[in-house]
Design a protein around this motif. Structure first.
Motif, PDB file in Angstrom:
ATOM      1  N   UNK A   1       0.816  -1.042  -0.118  1.00  0.00           N
ATOM      2  CA  UNK A   1      -0.133   0.152  -0.044  1.00  0.00           C
ATOM      3  C   UNK A   1       1.033   1.241  -0.185  1.00  0.00           C
ATOM      4  N   UNK A   2       0.394   2.461  -0.304  1.00  0.00           N
ATOM      5  CA  UNK A   2       1.024   3.740  -0.268  1.00  0.00           C
ATOM      6  C   UNK A   2      -0.007   4.613   0.357  1.00  0.00           C
ATOM      7  N   UNK A   3       0.524   5.188   1.681  1.00  0.00           N
ATOM      8  CA  UNK A   3      -0.223   6.427   2.275  1.00  0.00           C
ATOM      9  C   UNK A   3      -0.060   7.651   1.390  1.00  0.00           C
ATOM     10  N   UNK A   4      -1.212   7.936   0.940  1.00  0.00           N
ATOM     11  CA  UNK A   4      -1.255   9.220  -0.194  1.00  0.00           C
ATOM     12  C   UNK A   4      -1.875  10.347   0.358  1.00  0.00           C
ATOM     13  N   UNK A   5      -2.682  10.218   1.374  1.00  0.00           N
ATOM     14  CA  UNK A   5      -3.002  11.534   2.140  1.00  0.00           C
ATOM     15  C   UNK A   5      -3.067  11.611   3.502  1.00  0.00           C
ATOM     16  N   UNK A   6      -2.792  12.737   4.194  1.00  0.00           N
ATOM     17  CA  UNK A   6      -2.679  12.730   5.709  1.00  0.00           C
ATOM     18  C   UNK A   6      -3.958  13.765   6.151  1.00  0.00           C
ATOM     19  N   UNK A   7      -4.339  13.385   7.309  1.00  0.00           N
ATOM     20  CA  UNK A   7      -5.086  14.261   8.139  1.00  0.00           C
ATOM     21  C   UNK A   7      -4.752  14.479   9.501  1.00  0.00           C
ATOM     22  N   UNK A   8      -4.616  15.664  10.125  1.00  0.00           N
ATOM     23  CA  UNK A   8      -3.868  15.686  11.253  1.00  0.00           C
ATOM     24  C   UNK A   8      -4.945  16.395  12.207  1.00  0.00           C
ATOM     25  N   UNK A   9      -5.203  16.204  13.417  1.00  0.00           N
ATOM     26  CA  UNK A   9      -6.060  16.884  14.435  1.00  0.00           C
ATOM     27  C   UNK A   9      -5.418  16.898  15.685  1.00  0.00           C
ATOM     28  N   UNK A  10      -5.227  18.279  16.302  1.00  0.00           N
ATOM     29  CA  UNK A  10      -5.003  18.445  17.614  1.00  0.00           C
ATOM     30  C   UNK A  10      -3.337  18.622  17.496  1.00  0.00           C
ATOM     31  N   UNK A  11      -2.405  18.729  18.655  1.00  0.00           N
ATOM     32  CA  UNK A  11      -1.393  19.104  18.810  1.00  0.00           C
ATOM     33  C   UNK A  11      -0.493  18.222  19.768  1.00  0.00           C
ATOM     34  N   UNK A  12       0.722  18.163  19.694  1.00  0.00           N
ATOM     35  CA  UNK A  12       1.534  17.544  20.970  1.00  0.00           C
ATOM     36  C   UNK A  12       1.088  16.231  21.074  1.00  0.00           C
ATOM     37  N   UNK A  13       0.976  15.732  22.232  1.00  0.00           N
ATOM     38  CA  UNK A  13       0.653  14.344  22.542  1.00  0.00           C
ATOM     39  C   UNK A  13      -0.862  14.263  22.358  1.00  0.00           C
ATOM     40  N   UNK A  14      -1.544  15.075  22.196  1.00  0.00           N
ATOM     41  CA  UNK A  14      -3.292  14.861  22.016  1.00  0.00           C
ATOM     42  C   UNK A  14      -3.369  14.781  20.454  1.00  0.00           C
ATOM     43  N   UNK A  15      -2.200  14.878  19.547  1.00  0.00           N
ATOM     44  CA  UNK A  15      -2.469  14.740  18.132  1.00  0.00           C
ATOM     45  C   UNK A  15      -3.018  13.336  17.757  1.00  0.00           C
ATOM     46  N   UNK A  16      -3.660  13.215  16.673  1.00  0.00           N
ATOM     47  CA  UNK A  16      -4.020  12.116  15.898  1.00  0.00           C
ATOM     48  C   UNK A  16      -4.001  12.340  14.498  1.00  0.00           C
ATOM     49  N   UNK A  17      -3.231  11.305  13.929  1.00  0.00           N
ATOM     50  CA  UNK A  17      -3.091  11.343  12.428  1.00  0.00           C
ATOM     51  C   UNK A  17      -3.651  10.375  11.815  1.00  0.00           C
ATOM     52  N   UNK A  18      -4.416  10.553  10.740  1.00  0.00           N
ATOM     53  CA  UNK A  18      -4.947   9.697   9.644  1.00  0.00           C
ATOM     54  C   UNK A  18      -4.452   9.515   8.595  1.00  0.00           C
ATOM     55  N   UNK A  19      -4.440   8.483   7.727  1.00  0.00           N
ATOM     56  CA  UNK A  19      -3.791   8.242   6.524  1.00  0.00           C
ATOM     57  C   UNK A  19      -4.900   7.631   5.798  1.00  0.00           C
ATOM     58  N   UNK A  20      -5.004   8.179   4.308  1.00  0.00           N
ATOM     59  CA  UNK A  20      -5.752   7.503   3.315  1.00  0.00           C
ATOM     60  C   UNK A  20      -4.782   6.783   2.468  1.00  0.00           C
ATOM     61  N   UNK A  21      -5.091   5.354   2.252  1.00  0.00           N
ATOM     62  CA  UNK A  21      -4.094   4.522   1.422  1.00  0.00           C
ATOM     63  C   UNK A  21      -4.406   4.561   0.131  1.00  0.00           C
ATOM     64  N   UNK A  22      -3.628   4.181  -0.970  1.00  0.00           N
ATOM     65  CA  UNK A  22      -3.898   4.353  -2.310  1.00  0.00           C
ATOM     66  C   UNK A  22      -5.271   3.200  -2.806  1.00  0.00           C
ATOM     67  N   UNK A  23      -5.634   2.465  -1.945  1.00  0.00           N
ATOM     68  CA  UNK A  23      -6.702   1.665  -1.974  1.00  0.00           C
ATOM     69  C   UNK A  23      -7.941   2.343  -1.410  1.00  0.00           C
ATOM     70  N   UNK A  24      -7.836   3.326  -0.834  1.00  0.00           N
ATOM     71  CA  UNK A  24      -8.872   4.053  -0.156  1.00  0.00           C
ATOM     72  C   UNK A  24      -9.220   3.855   1.414  1.00  0.00           C
ATOM     73  N   UNK A  25      -8.457   2.755   1.684  1.00  0.00           N
ATOM     74  CA  UNK A  25      -8.644   2.364   3.263  1.00  0.00           C
ATOM     75  C   UNK A  25      -8.070   3.672   3.941  1.00  0.00           C
ATOM     76  N   UNK A  26      -8.717   3.852   5.153  1.00  0.00           N
ATOM     77  CA  UNK A  26      -8.344   4.678   6.293  1.00  0.00           C
ATOM     78  C   UNK A  26      -7.478   4.112   7.341  1.00  0.00           C
ATOM     79  N   UNK A  27      -6.357   4.539   7.738  1.00  0.00           N
ATOM     80  CA  UNK A  27      -5.494   4.033   9.228  1.00  0.00           C
ATOM     81  C   UNK A  27      -5.083   4.972  10.006  1.00  0.00           C
ATOM     82  N   UNK A  28      -5.545   4.986  11.056  1.00  0.00           N
ATOM     83  CA  UNK A  28      -5.247   5.988  12.279  1.00  0.00           C
ATOM     84  C   UNK A  28      -3.884   5.608  12.810  1.00  0.00           C
ATOM     85  N   UNK A  29      -2.893   6.291  12.898  1.00  0.00           N
ATOM     86  CA  UNK A  29      -1.614   6.062  13.361  1.00  0.00           C
ATOM     87  C   UNK A  29      -1.869   5.839  14.886  1.00  0.00           C
TER      88      UNK A  29
END
Length: 190
Positions: free
Chosen positions: A96-124
């Motif tokens: 898979x390729x992570x092609x898009x990023x969404x970031x919410x929050x800051x510091x230790x409260x941050x959450x990062x979500x990625x959209x993969x080339x297949x359309x799947x979503x993954x939260x780090x």
């Protein structure tokens, strides 16, 4: 049964992304153990393009469907598996390729979500870790997707991560990295 189109990451909050990820039901490929039946004659190139018999698979829906039955074996090889057949598939780098990023929050409260080339979503998070391989001059960022399957983080997405990390870096002596889902991810090779 047709698959729903992949969601648009930019229109979703991270809470909505987390809900969609939790609701997604993938086939239980880890429970299917048919005898090996042969070669699928398929390959996933290092840029994330799926091929069959040397030709790119042009229908994104087919790639999404195949990606749901992809499994990594204990020996590191990859197979497409159903309850009755298991076929080898060549993977040049990461499936898979992570092609898009969404970031919410800051510091230790941050959450990062990625959209993969297949359309799947993954939260780090602790289970879906970001890992940097390679060298400081040529870092190779990867995201754990599921059961030994990884996504190569596309270069523009990695640059977004680095920009966020540099903006938040406490001091020149502190490590460059980001928090997501309660886990810290250094953005430099180990």
């Amino acid at each position: 049964m047709p698959m729903d189109p992949p969601p648009d990451l930019s229109s979703l909050s991270l809470a909505e992304v987390a809900r969609l990820v939790a609701e997604r039901k993938l086939p239980p490929v880890e429970r299917w153990n048919p005898d090996h039946c042969g070669d699928s004659e398929m390959r996933i190139a290092s840029d994330g393009t799926w091929f069959h018999q040397g030709s790119p698979i042009g229908r994104k829906e087919m790639v999404r469907l195949f990606s749901t039955i992809l499994r990594r074996e204990a020996d590191g090889s990859y197979v497409l598996v159903t309850p009755v057949e298991k076929l080898s598939i060549e993977v040049e780098d990461a499936p898979f390729i992570a092609v898009e990023l969404s970031s919410e929050g800051a510091g230790e409260a941050r959450r990062l979500a990625f959209r993969l080339s297949t359309g799947d979503l993954v939260v780090a998070d602790g289970e879906h870790r970001l890992e940097i391989r390679g060298t400081a001059e040529e870092p190779r960022p990867y995201l754990q997707v599921r059961s030994g399957l990884e996504a190569l983080v596309a270069r523009p997405v990695f640059y977004e991560l680095a920009a966020i990390a540099l903006d938040e870096q406490a001091s020149a002596d502190s490590p460059i990295g980001l928090w997501s889902g309660g886990a810290f991810f250094p953005l430099e090779p180990a």
